[in-house]
Design a protein around this motif. Structure first.
Motif, PDB file in Angstrom:
ATOM      1  N   LEU A   1       0.573   0.538  -2.495  1.00 58.57           N
ATOM      2  CA  LEU A   1      -0.496   0.900  -1.559  1.00 58.57           C
ATOM      3  C   LEU A   1      -0.400   2.394  -1.264  1.00 58.57           C
ATOM      4  O   LEU A   1      -0.433   3.201  -2.176  1.00 58.57           O
ATOM      5  N   ASN A   2      -0.239   2.752  -0.001  1.00 59.57           N
ATOM      6  CA  ASN A   2      -0.091   4.164   0.347  1.00 59.57           C
ATOM      7  C   ASN A   2       1.365   4.582   0.468  1.00 59.57           C
ATOM      8  O   ASN A   2       1.669   5.652   0.978  1.00 59.57           O
ATOM      9  N   TYR A   3       2.268   3.711   0.026  1.00 58.31           N
ATOM     10  CA  TYR A   3       3.691   3.971   0.158  1.00 58.31           C
ATOM     11  C   TYR A   3       4.293   4.326  -1.197  1.00 58.31           C
ATOM     12  O   TYR A   3       3.791   3.927  -2.240  1.00 58.31           O
ATOM     13  N   TYR A   4       5.411   5.046  -1.153  1.00 52.26           N
ATOM     14  CA  TYR A   4       6.172   5.346  -2.349  1.00 52.26           C
ATOM     15  C   TYR A   4       7.523   4.625  -2.256  1.00 52.26           C
ATOM     16  O   TYR A   4       8.132   4.567  -1.189  1.00 52.26           O
ATOM     17  N   VAL A   5       7.951   4.082  -3.388  1.00 53.98           N
ATOM     18  CA  VAL A   5       9.171   3.279  -3.422  1.00 53.98           C
ATOM     19  C   VAL A   5      10.195   3.975  -4.311  1.00 53.98           C
ATOM     20  O   VAL A   5       9.903   4.278  -5.475  1.00 53.98           O
TER      21      VAL A   5
END
Length: 603
Positions: free
Chosen positions: A452-456
């Protein structure tokens, strides 16, 4: 006394491109070519090697050239042994090389140490792959004599990367039934039958081992041949066990390690060639028999197997009755009081992150036998999280699946936040978090993974899920630095991909068409905005074609090829197959058009 110090035997088949380079590496040895007898055995090759060999035979009196019917590399080497007169003997492969001073150093060691029959050289890869052979740790202590009764894990497997005392092989020949591991069997038989139990290693000079870009050498295609399976298991590994019993009255540790070293590549290996159910069962039953002959500590010493693959090997040996033998003591995982690993060497696999409204559900996995004997903690930002243990849904093992450690899913939830840093502890020791293949809900980006709008990110044993642009930028810098140091080809291809996107941004469809089938198909189906790929060089090796050609392929979303364009079957890897692991962005659809104008997605 022999006229020659060394006899070099080269079996020749389909190496027209490489053989002259190999011959020159022998001629240029610092020991002096006048001390070398070069025996060239043409194993019925239909190519043009004979012309090259005869050119050198005419120039040098100490070159012998024999042409025989094709019988395989072992047959050719055995023919060469009959002709050899040198004090020492070598079996270099016909596409490899030696460094200039190798023979000089090898002969000196054999001259000074009558207690050994073999000297092995470091094997360094070149062409498609670089670095050293996986057994290179043998050379960490420099040029020396190895006693295999004291260092059983130091295997000498290659006859090509060795000098051998000729008198040691009077009654030993290469097994002509074998296509694989014939070197390993030959060298082990010399060590065992001569009972010297020692050999020398030369760390200061190298055998240069060619890994071909074309991937058509036997070692690079071995698992596609049935002979790699049951025949090799019987005639090399069972043979070695039985030979050890015959000569020493027991299975010595060197023999156990030799067999287990080779089984590493087989225990969890899928069958790459079509085999019947009966043939697969026969193959696996031999592996089971062999594992029962190998001590537990030998299995656990293996360097290639992961911790969980070692558990799988033990499960096969003990028919899945192993859980009671595991314990944790002094922060070490033990099996029957033998150390498996330190706790901090354990790892858990992240295999899914699920978007669930205002939270993420994280799914990790660990073996059930570790969960039963340890205390597990999941922490984020220094607070403990509750978790559930469920049956894992992912399959990691291709063969012997019923013997794989039973994996359990550790599932927990975190609220969506700016940043979550998650770590996993076993008995208060932080363990590594790894990722299996592609996480189900995550899409790859240039920076690792996007959710989504997150980075992992997975770094320093932490799983980080963040929106923070500064962390994103920091990770980008770290990622680029890592690529520059460790994977320069990956960075190069990413930059080329960006260039391709700019230069050929309108070339979303490309096609290759020597037969004319593709053009007809495109016109018939009114497919437009196409770019025909051609190259004046007409190179069969696509990695040598023009940069423009490669960039178009790298940028195109749809690629059409005629079924009959055999030379273009490798269009998936325009920068060569050795770079395929780096081309993350190149994921077009491949369409193969037959003569009837039908489309086939697979070739």
């Amino acid at each position: 006394m022999s006229k020659y110090k060394i006899s070099v035997i080269i079996p020749i088949y389909n190496v027209e491109k490489y053989i002259e380079e190999t011959i020159k590496s022998i001629i240029n040895q610092s020991i002096g070519f006048e001390n070398i007898e070069l025996i060239l055995i043409n194993d019925g090759s239909p190519y043009n090697e004979e012309e090259i060999c005869l050119k050198y035979k005419k120039k040098y009196d100490n070159i012998k050239y024999i042409k025989k019917e094709n019988g395989g590399v072992s047959s050719a080497r055995n023919e060469g042994i009959k002709l050899a007169t040198g004090e020492y003997i070598n079996f270099i492969d016909s596409d490899d090389k030696f460094e200039k001073n190798a023979f000089e150093k090898g002969c000196k060691m054999l001259d000074n140490h009558p207690e050994i029959d073999i000297v092995g050289f470091r094997q360094k890869f070149f062409e498609a792959t670089h670095g050293y052979h996986i057994t290179d740790f043998r050379f960490d202590k420099g040029d020396r004599i190895i006693d295999i009764t004291k260092e059983h894990e130091l295997l000498q497997l290659s006859a090509a990367a060795a000098l051998i005392r000729r008198e040691a092989i009077k009654n030993i020949l290469f097994d002509e039934k074998l296509k694989y591991s014939e070197d390993a069997k030959f060298m082990t038989e010399i060590l065992f039958r001569r009972k010297k139990m020692k050999y020398g290693v030369i760390a200061s000079s190298k055998y240069l081992y060619r890994k071909r870009k074309t991937r058509n050498s036997s070692i690079q295609t071995q698992t596609l041949n049935k002979n790699w399976y049951t025949l090799t298991l019987n005639e090399v590994y069972k043979f070695t066990i039985n030979l050890s019993k015959e000569i020493f009255g027991k299975i010595i540790p060197y023999a156990e390690y030799f067999v287990m070293y080779h089984l590493q590549a087989r225990i969890n290996k899928s069958f790459d060639v079509k085999m019947s159910k009966k043939e697969k069962e026969e193959n696996n039953n031999i592996i089971k028999e062999l594992l029962k002959e190998i001590d537990d500590y030998i299995i656990l010493e293996q360097r290639i197997l992961s911790i969980y693959e070692k558990m799988q090997a033990l499960n096969i040996k003990y028919n899945n009755k192993t859980n009671e033998y595991y314990q944790i003591k002094d922060n070490k995982l033990l099996f029957k009081n033998i150390e498996v690993c330190n706790i901090h060497d354990l790892y858990t696999n992240l295999y899914e992150i699920v978007d669930n409204n205002n939270e993420f559900i994280i799914k990790l996995e660990l073996p059930e036998n570790i969960l039963k004997i340890s205390k597990i903690q999941i922490k984020t930002n220094n607070r403990n999280l509750n978790y559930d243990i469920k049956k894992a849904q992912i399959q990691q093992f291709n063969n012997f699946e019923n013997y794989a450690p039973e994996m359990k899913s550790i599932e927990f939830r975190i609220l969506k936040d700016e940043t979550n840093k998650i770590k996993v502890l076993v008995n208060n020791e932080k363990i590594t978090i790894c990722g299996i293949k592609e996480f189900k809900i995550i899409t790859k980006s240039n920076l690792r993974y996007k959710l989504l709008n997150y980075y992992v990110y997975i770094t320093k044993n932490n799983l980080t899920i963040t929106k923070n642009i500064l962390i994103k930028f920091y990770r980008f810098i770290i990622h680029i630095t890592h690529m520059i140091i460790k994977h320069p080809k990956q960075l190069e291809l990413i930059l080329l991909s960006m260039l391709a996107n700019f230069k050929f941004r309108n070339a979303k469809i490309a096609y290759l068409d020597n037969e004319g089938n593709v053009k007809k198909y495109l016109e018939k189906n009114n497919i437009k905005n196409i770019y025909k790929i051609s190259d004046n060089k007409k190179e069969n090796d696509l990695s040598k074609r023009s940069l423009k050609y490669k960039l178009i392929l790298l940028n195109s979303k749809e690629i059409y090829v005629s079924n009959n364009d055999k030379e273009n079957r490798d269009i998936k890897y325009p920068f060569g197959k050795s770079t395929k692991i780096y081309v993350n962005k190149m994921q077009p659809n491949y369409n193969y058009i037959d003569q009837n104008g039908n489309i086939n997605k697979k070739m």
